[in-house]
Write a protein that holds these residues in place. Structure first.
Motif, PDB file in Angstrom:
ATOM      1  N   ILE A 262       0.842  -1.207   0.000  1.00 22.45           N
ATOM      2  CA  ILE A 262       0.000   0.000   0.000  1.00 22.45           C
ATOM      3  C   ILE A 262       0.874   1.253   0.000  1.00 22.45           C
ATOM      4  N   LYS A 263       1.869   1.280   0.870  1.00 22.69           N
ATOM      5  CA  LYS A 263       2.778   2.433   0.914  1.00 22.69           C
ATOM      6  C   LYS A 263       3.555   2.563  -0.393  1.00 22.69           C
ATOM      7  N   GLY A 264       3.993   1.442  -0.938  1.00 26.34           N
ATOM      8  CA  GLY A 264       4.729   1.461  -2.196  1.00 26.34           C
ATOM      9  C   GLY A 264       3.884   1.979  -3.350  1.00 26.34           C
ATOM     10  N   PHE A 265       2.615   1.588  -3.366  1.00 25.33           N
ATOM     11  CA  PHE A 265       1.688   2.079  -4.391  1.00 25.33           C
ATOM     12  C   PHE A 265       1.595   3.596  -4.325  1.00 25.33           C
ATOM     13  N   ASN A 266       1.399   4.131  -3.124  1.00 26.63           N
ATOM     14  CA  ASN A 266       1.333   5.578  -2.959  1.00 26.63           C
ATOM     15  C   ASN A 266       2.622   6.241  -3.438  1.00 26.63           C
ATOM     16  N   ASP A 267       3.753   5.659  -3.075  1.00 26.63           N
ATOM     17  CA  ASP A 267       5.030   6.275  -3.413  1.00 26.63           C
ATOM     18  C   ASP A 267       5.307   6.265  -4.915  1.00 26.63           C
ATOM     19  N   LEU A 268       4.817   5.248  -5.627  1.00 23.81           N
ATOM     20  CA  LEU A 268       4.945   5.244  -7.089  1.00 23.81           C
ATOM     21  C   LEU A 268       4.176   6.419  -7.692  1.00 23.81           C
ATOM     22  N   ILE A 269       3.048   6.743  -7.103  1.00 22.73           N
ATOM     23  CA  ILE A 269       2.257   7.890  -7.567  1.00 22.73           C
ATOM     24  C   ILE A 269       2.952   9.195  -7.193  1.00 22.73           C
ATOM     25  N   ALA A 270       3.463   9.279  -5.956  1.00 22.85           N
ATOM     26  CA  ALA A 270       4.123  10.500  -5.485  1.00 22.85           C
ATOM     27  C   ALA A 270       5.368  10.831  -6.311  1.00 22.85           C
ATOM     28  N   VAL A 271       6.041   9.824  -6.840  1.00 25.83           N
ATOM     29  CA  VAL A 271       7.207  10.052  -7.686  1.00 25.83           C
ATOM     30  C   VAL A 271       6.780  10.753  -8.977  1.00 25.83           C
ATOM     31  N   GLN A 272       5.630  10.391  -9.494  1.00 26.64           N
ATOM     32  CA  GLN A 272       5.144  10.990 -10.742  1.00 26.64           C
ATOM     33  C   GLN A 272       4.499  12.351 -10.520  1.00 26.64           C
ATOM     34  N   ASN A 273       3.840  12.525  -9.390  1.00 29.10           N
ATOM     35  CA  ASN A 273       3.129  13.778  -9.118  1.00 29.10           C
ATOM     36  C   ASN A 273       3.478  14.214  -7.701  1.00 29.10           C
ATOM     37  N   ASN A 274       4.394  15.176  -7.587  1.00 23.78           N
ATOM     38  CA  ASN A 274       4.866  15.583  -6.261  1.00 23.78           C
ATOM     39  C   ASN A 274       3.842  16.379  -5.458  1.00 23.78           C
ATOM     40  N   ALA A 275       2.645  16.547  -5.982  1.00 24.47           N
ATOM     41  CA  ALA A 275       1.574  17.156  -5.196  1.00 24.47           C
ATOM     42  C   ALA A 275       1.116  16.195  -4.091  1.00 24.47           C
ATOM     43  N   TYR A 276       1.440  14.911  -4.240  1.00 24.17           N
ATOM     44  CA  TYR A 276       1.093  13.904  -3.238  1.00 24.17           C
ATOM     45  C   TYR A 276       2.326  13.575  -2.410  1.00 24.17           C
ATOM     46  N   SER A 277       2.148  13.575  -1.099  1.00 23.77           N
ATOM     47  CA  SER A 277       3.280  13.247  -0.221  1.00 23.77           C
ATOM     48  C   SER A 277       3.560  11.752  -0.246  1.00 23.77           C
ATOM     49  N   LYS A 278       4.818  11.408   0.013  1.00 23.58           N
ATOM     50  CA  LYS A 278       5.213   9.999   0.098  1.00 23.58           C
ATOM     51  C   LYS A 278       4.743   9.418   1.418  1.00 23.58           C
ATOM     52  N   SER A 279       4.750   8.101   1.490  1.00 26.92           N
ATOM     53  CA  SER A 279       4.365   7.430   2.727  1.00 26.92           C
ATOM     54  C   SER A 279       5.449   7.659   3.781  1.00 26.92           C
ATOM     55  N   SER A 280       5.071   7.418   5.018  1.00 26.06           N
ATOM     56  CA  SER A 280       6.022   7.551   6.115  1.00 26.06           C
ATOM     57  C   SER A 280       5.716   6.469   7.143  1.00 26.06           C
ATOM     58  N   GLU A 281       6.377   6.544   8.248  1.00 25.70           N
ATOM     59  CA  GLU A 281       6.177   5.552   9.300  1.00 25.70           C
ATOM     60  C   GLU A 281       4.747   5.559   9.830  1.00 25.70           C
ATOM     61  N   ASP A 282       4.099   6.732   9.779  1.00 25.81           N
ATOM     62  CA  ASP A 282       2.741   6.838  10.320  1.00 25.81           C
ATOM     63  C   ASP A 282       1.716   7.361   9.307  1.00 25.81           C
ATOM     64  N   SER A 283       1.992   7.123   8.019  1.00 27.56           N
ATOM     65  CA  SER A 283       1.061   7.563   6.974  1.00 27.56           C
ATOM     66  C   SER A 283       1.219   6.703   5.725  1.00 27.56           C
ATOM     67  N   TYR A 284       0.077   6.451   5.075  1.00 28.09           N
ATOM     68  CA  TYR A 284       0.136   5.753   3.786  1.00 28.09           C
ATOM     69  C   TYR A 284       0.538   6.697   2.672  1.00 28.09           C
ATOM     70  N   GLY A 285       0.544   7.996   2.942  1.00 31.48           N
ATOM     71  CA  GLY A 285       0.936   8.984   1.950  1.00 31.48           C
ATOM     72  C   GLY A 285      -0.254   9.759   1.426  1.00 31.48           C
TER      73      GLY A 285
ATOM     74  N   TYR B 296      -1.683  10.353  -1.590  1.00 31.95           N
ATOM     75  CA  TYR B 296      -2.687   9.846  -2.525  1.00 31.95           C
ATOM     76  C   TYR B 296      -3.600   8.829  -1.858  1.00 31.95           C
ATOM     77  N   VAL B 297      -3.016   7.807  -1.262  1.00 32.83           N
ATOM     78  CA  VAL B 297      -3.797   6.716  -0.689  1.00 32.83           C
ATOM     79  C   VAL B 297      -4.649   7.197   0.491  1.00 32.83           C
ATOM     80  N   SER B 298      -4.148   8.155   1.247  1.00 37.01           N
ATOM     81  CA  SER B 298      -4.865   8.619   2.434  1.00 37.01           C
ATOM     82  C   SER B 298      -6.219   9.240   2.125  1.00 37.01           C
ATOM     83  N   GLN B 299      -6.422   9.674   0.907  1.00 35.40           N
ATOM     84  CA  GLN B 299      -7.706  10.273   0.562  1.00 35.40           C
ATOM     85  C   GLN B 299      -8.786   9.225   0.253  1.00 35.40           C
TER      86      GLN B 299
END
Length: 170
Positions: free
Chosen positions: A102-125, A127-130
């Motif tokens: 799940i975190k990796g999916f979000n991060d693949l999106i965040a790499v393409q569109n930096n309007a979305y934050s990457k995942s962290s220890e306490d967040s899916y990031g 895109y996914v968080s919405q």
């Protein structure tokens, strides 16, 4: 005789030079490129799906992985993950794997569109968080039998917690 050689050499040189000045650039019609993936909101989805599969279904890194399937369902406000395995693994290991996907999916999106934050220890990031998250993990051979799934979990939109390792049958 010498004069004929010079004329022949000069003529050959002229032909050679005139051939080199011709433009060999082929200008394509924009319609020719219509099959290339087009970004939607700054995201090339075909690339996201290819990368997700290449990374998280890689049996060298994840020897238990068979296929990784996911989909975004805006009308349901859900992102759904179906993680199929080639063998059974403990529920806690399946939960860790699902959280990582799940975190990796979000991060693949965040790499393409930096309007979305990457995942962290306490967040899916960002895109996914919405979206709400649905995830199931089970053996490919028993995917049709919900009683044999290793886990199934749903996480509400905007909430963060790792995927639960509770058995789908408990």
């Amino acid at each position: 005789m010498k004069m004929k050689r010079w004329i022949l050499l000069a003529a050959s040189l002229c032909l050679l030079l005139s051939g080199c000045t011709k433009s060999n650039i082929v200008r394509g019609n924009q319609d020719e490129y219509g099959d290339l993936p087009q970004p939607v909101d700054g995201i090339v989805w075909e690339q996201v799906w290819e990368d997700l599969d290449a990374i998280y279904a890689d049996t060298y890194t994840y020897p238990f992985a068979e296929t990784v399937n996911a989909g975004v369902y805006p009308d349901e406000n859900m992102v759904k993950f179906y993680l199929l395995l080639n063998t059974d693994i403990p529920a806690d290991e399946a939960a860790d794997y699902a959280t990582e996907v799940i975190k990796g999916f979000n991060d693949l999106i965040a790499v393409q569109n930096n309007a979305y934050s990457k995942s962290s220890e306490d967040s899916y990031g960002g895109y996914v968080s919405q979206y709400g998250i649905y995830v199931m993990v089970g053996a490919d051979s028993t995917k049709a039998d919900k009683d044999n799934w290793i886990l199934e979990d749903t996480i509400p939109a905007g909430e963060y917690r790792p995927v639960s390792g509770e058995s789908a049958t408990e």
